[in-house]
Design an enzyme around this catalytic site. Sequence first.
Site: not given
Ligand code: UD1
Ligand code: UDP
Length: 405
Positions: A115, A137, A151, A228, A230, A261
Amino acid sequence: MPFLYIDAHEFVSIQYMTRKTIAVIFGTRPDTIKLAPVMHALQRESARFRVVKIATAQHRGMLDQVLDVFKIKPDYDLNIMQRKQALSALTAKTLQALGNVLDEVQPDMVLVQGDTTTTFVGSLAAFYKQIPIGHVEAGLRTNDKLHPFPEEMNRRLTSSLADLHFAPTETAKKALIHEGINRSSVFITGNTVIDALRLSVRKNFRFSLPDLNDVVKEWKKIVLVTMHRRENWGAPMLGACRTIRRLAEVHNDISFVFPVHLNPAVQEVVGATLKGLQNVHLVEPLNYLDFVNLMAKSYFIITDSGGIQEEAPALGKPVLVLRTVTERPEAVTFGTVRLVGLDEEKIIREGTRLLNNKAAYQKMATAVNPYGDGKAAQRTIAILKNYFGFTKSVVREFRPPTARS
Ligand code: UD1
Ligand code: UDP
């Protein structure tokens, strides 16, 4: 019927002529974890499938951690991530970059998972090139377009574009059929997250982060926390963190481990509210092996994550979910997961109950596995082989347990 004589060399070349190219598109931590078993299974079918791994790198550090653990080397890395990226810019950049890659690769099918923006944009990019789409999924729904945001809509839009729908559960399959998706294109595979989990949790695991070995040894109980979403950014997340602080202050003999996160919107709030307590351990995001093994050693979990709601029940760990609705209702029905929302008093009440009331804890801590049996990737590949006419096998759908074990 006359025999057709071909030599071995010709046979091999005919086989390879019909080989299908599957482009697997991923980019964040969860979609990559859940596609890893599928990519590995596809690679084992190299006579039939050529796998092209396309990382959008919507996440950077958290994606690289997963690639490292699962030993995945992308064929394309679009390196999209920017600090504090906005949804519209992320969407536009990803769509354009994926369009160029798909022109080059010319796959027979695109696979996406879950998603995220990568999921939806990956399927949109494939649709624009009229490439068939498989959605891993598929069918999870809250039917509330703002929860989880974005999502829920990413999933619904992907379902409208996809040609094959790999539903993890019966509930998900029913949701898709209810929306008018042709039932012959929907298959219950179980969730690939359980495939990954089964390969990763070990009895005498040594954490790669040395501090975790100490925490596990020194504290009698661990509460694992992640956050985490949004839609929880800002005041709701601040409230939840203050509540966890209250819980940690009262239960100062218990360790609260919080892998934070990398999103700055999360880092700022968590750092400001939860620093400075000797029993609260704020750590960087853990690599997947450390994380799932810590989950296995924890007492219970507080989270707003989607994937963790699927993994924790399989390990018999109660989960308090910081959301009011979930697209994963199965473990709520079984009783291992409870929705506490962002209501501060409810979080305190339920957290305290799990810590102080053994019977209440035991009631939630029964291992149930409504999400998979470790064979989801295998089923997904069997369905792909049928789809491309390599086989005509009957693929038995995943059947979840009907009661708690
Ligand atoms: C994203 C997904 C969310 C998912 C989550 C899992 C979207 C819109 N959101 O949310 O569905 O549950 O990932 O974790 O697709 N950043 C870093 N390093 C990283 C990752 C993120 O610095 O490795 C920071 C950056 O500033 C980036 C921000 O996080 O701009 C947001 O990342 P983004 O993928 O847009 O949204 P998430 O909140 O991570
Ligand atoms: N996870 C990880 N390290 C962490 C936190 C979560 O590897 O510090 C793994 C967790 O086991 C799961 C996945 O990340 O498989 C979940 O990701 P996240 O919560 O970022 O996204 P969501 O599932 O909410 O989209």
